[in-house]
Design a protein around this motif. Structure first.
Motif, mmCIF file in Angstrom:
data_model
loop_
_atom_site.group_PDB
_atom_site.id
_atom_site.type_symbol
_atom_site.label_atom_id
_atom_site.label_comp_id
_atom_site.label_asym_id
_atom_site.label_seq_id
_atom_site.Cartn_x
_atom_site.Cartn_y
_atom_site.Cartn_z
ATOM 1 N N THR A 148 0.834 -1.208 0.000
ATOM 2 C CA THR A 148 0.000 0.000 0.000
ATOM 3 C C THR A 148 0.861 1.248 0.000
ATOM 4 N N LEU A 149 1.866 1.255 0.875
ATOM 5 C CA LEU A 149 2.725 2.434 0.999
ATOM 6 C C LEU A 149 3.665 2.592 -0.197
ATOM 7 N N LYS A 150 3.994 1.502 -0.838
ATOM 8 C CA LYS A 150 4.805 1.602 -2.056
ATOM 9 C C LYS A 150 3.997 2.261 -3.166
ATOM 10 N N LEU A 151 2.716 1.884 -3.259
ATOM 11 C CA LEU A 151 1.843 2.452 -4.285
ATOM 12 C C LEU A 151 1.369 3.854 -3.931
ATOM 13 N N LYS A 152 1.232 4.112 -2.614
ATOM 14 C CA LYS A 152 0.765 5.431 -2.156
ATOM 15 C C LYS A 152 1.534 5.800 -0.881
ATOM 16 N N PRO A 153 2.702 6.403 -1.027
ATOM 17 C CA PRO A 153 3.585 6.658 0.123
ATOM 18 C C PRO A 153 2.979 7.510 1.229
ATOM 19 N N ASP A 154 1.966 8.316 0.923
ATOM 20 C CA ASP A 154 1.368 9.178 1.949
ATOM 21 C C ASP A 154 0.052 8.600 2.493
ATOM 22 N N HIS A 155 -0.116 7.292 2.436
ATOM 23 C CA HIS A 155 -1.339 6.642 2.921
ATOM 24 C C HIS A 155 -1.283 6.581 4.452
ATOM 25 N N ALA A 156 -1.946 7.527 5.098
ATOM 26 C CA ALA A 156 -1.874 7.636 6.556
ATOM 27 C C ALA A 156 -2.457 6.409 7.252
ATOM 28 N N GLY A 157 -3.547 5.883 6.725
ATOM 29 C CA GLY A 157 -4.158 4.700 7.335
ATOM 30 C C GLY A 157 -3.220 3.513 7.358
ATOM 31 N N ALA A 158 -2.468 3.335 6.278
ATOM 32 C CA ALA A 158 -1.505 2.230 6.221
ATOM 33 C C ALA A 158 -0.373 2.441 7.218
ATOM 34 N N MET A 159 0.012 3.703 7.431
ATOM 35 C CA MET A 159 1.059 3.987 8.419
ATOM 36 C C MET A 159 0.598 3.613 9.820
ATOM 37 N N VAL A 160 -0.635 3.980 10.151
ATOM 38 C CA VAL A 160 -1.176 3.627 11.469
ATOM 39 C C VAL A 160 -1.261 2.113 11.616
ATOM 40 N N ALA A 161 -1.754 1.450 10.575
ATOM 41 C CA ALA A 161 -1.895 -0.004 10.622
ATOM 42 C C ALA A 161 -0.534 -0.692 10.756
ATOM 43 N N LEU A 162 0.474 -0.181 10.055
ATOM 44 C CA LEU A 162 1.810 -0.767 10.161
ATOM 45 C C LEU A 162 2.396 -0.518 11.554
ATOM 46 N N ALA A 163 2.136 0.669 12.100
ATOM 47 C CA ALA A 163 2.569 0.953 13.475
ATOM 48 C C ALA A 163 1.942 -0.041 14.444
ATOM 49 N N LEU A 164 0.647 -0.305 14.264
ATOM 50 C CA LEU A 164 -0.048 -1.251 15.139
ATOM 51 C C LEU A 164 0.450 -2.674 14.934
ATOM 52 N N TRP A 165 0.845 -3.003 13.713
ATOM 53 C CA TRP A 165 1.441 -4.319 13.439
ATOM 54 C C TRP A 165 2.681 -4.511 14.317
ATOM 55 N N HIS A 166 3.578 -3.524 14.285
ATOM 56 C CA HIS A 166 4.786 -3.595 15.115
ATOM 57 C C HIS A 166 4.413 -3.635 16.594
ATOM 58 N N PHE A 167 3.490 -2.772 17.006
ATOM 59 C CA PHE A 167 3.082 -2.677 18.410
ATOM 60 C C PHE A 167 2.513 -3.999 18.921
ATOM 61 N N GLU A 168 1.560 -4.554 18.199
ATOM 62 C CA GLU A 168 0.887 -5.779 18.657
ATOM 63 C C GLU A 168 1.873 -6.928 18.799
ATOM 64 N N LEU A 169 2.786 -7.055 17.865
ATOM 65 C CA LEU A 169 3.744 -8.163 17.932
ATOM 66 C C LEU A 169 4.768 -7.954 19.042
ATOM 67 N N VAL A 170 5.209 -6.718 19.244
ATOM 68 C CA VAL A 170 6.124 -6.429 20.354
ATOM 69 C C VAL A 170 5.449 -6.736 21.682
ATOM 70 N N GLN A 171 4.149 -6.447 21.769
ATOM 71 C CA GLN A 171 3.406 -6.715 23.001
ATOM 72 C C GLN A 171 3.312 -8.218 23.296
ATOM 73 N N LYS A 172 3.475 -9.046 22.276
ATOM 74 C CA LYS A 172 3.404 -10.502 22.465
ATOM 75 C C LYS A 172 4.708 -11.068 23.042
ATOM 76 N N GLY A 173 5.736 -10.237 23.125
ATOM 77 C CA GLY A 173 6.994 -10.696 23.696
ATOM 78 C C GLY A 173 8.130 -10.659 22.688
ATOM 79 N N TRP A 174 9.341 -10.662 23.207
ATOM 80 C CA TRP A 174 10.509 -10.462 22.347
ATOM 81 C C TRP A 174 10.685 -11.586 21.334
#
Length: 233
Positions: A128-154
């Protein structure tokens, strides 16, 4: 013959856009099931992506718990159809990532990892971000992807390539791009609260509540902000 075909396609393009705008109007009004059904019938890439959005929104905001998983599965299918018709249309990838992300929550971490959902979600968001680099929704979703997995443990974070250091920069950039995006601030507040940054979370929620709610989803998100803010007091 070629000229007549071009003229036909040219005449149909505004009609397709008008029909897609009708689906969007249903979404804005909170008629999510109707938006899903209409998007499927129109079957253009834009309409199918909106159908996926309608299915996800219905699952998120209106469906009973027992229905949610099935609706996210419908959203994934509609988004995949949009991608098949238009491989360079960013919203198809974003809506599929949204649906898969929500599905992973219902399936649980072990089932989601076994099915390889994490790399699929990340792949769709990065596309999504490759096709539309300023896609704010994808940025939030990618941030949450990192967040949720970090919350599951190292261990989970390490095996999936999640990095907690990427969460806040992505969130802040999304808000910079769309400062009136209510959902961005609500999700950012959830992250801040989880990380013990209570005052910063409170500020984001207060801003979310001060913003104009233009759609039904905005109103649902503001209600969520109201509930989250009450928990912080």
């Amino acid at each position: 013959m070629k000229r007549s075909l071009v003229l036909l396609l040219t005449s149909l393009f505004p009609l397709a856009l008008a029909q897609a705008s009708q689906v969007e109007a249903l979404l804005d009004a909170g008629r999510f099931q109707e938006a899903y059904e209409m998007g499927l019938k129109l079957a253009t890439p834009e309409a199918l992506a909106l159908a996926a959005k309608g299915a996800s929104f219905y699952a998120m905001y209106q469906a009973k718990d027992a229905e949610k998983r099935a609706w996210f599965e419908r959203a994934e299918k509609a988004a995949s159809q949009a991608i098949a018709k238009a491989p360079d249309y960013p919203e198809g990838y974003f809506e599929r990532a949204r649906a898969l992300g929500r599905l992973s929550q219902y399936k649980g971490i072990l089932e989601a990892l076994a099915e390889g959902l994490a790399p699929r979600i990340r792949g769709d968001l990065e596309k999504t971000l490759k096709l539309k680099p300023d896609h704010a929704g994808a940025m939030v979703a990618l941030a949450l992807w990192h967040f949720e997995l970090v919350q599951k443990g190292w261990l989970v974070a390490a095996t999936q390539g999640a990095d907690g250091g990427k969460v806040e920069p992505l969130m802040r950039r999304a808000i910079e791009l769309e400062p009136e995006g209510i959902i961005h601030r609500v999700e950012y507040a959830r992250v801040l609260s989880a990380w013990g940054k209570t005052e910063e979370a409170r500020k984001q929620l207060e801003v979310a509540l001060s913003l104009p709610a233009r759609t039904a989803a905005d109103r649902y998100d503001q209600e969520r902000a109201r509930q989250e803010l009450a928990k912080l007091k």
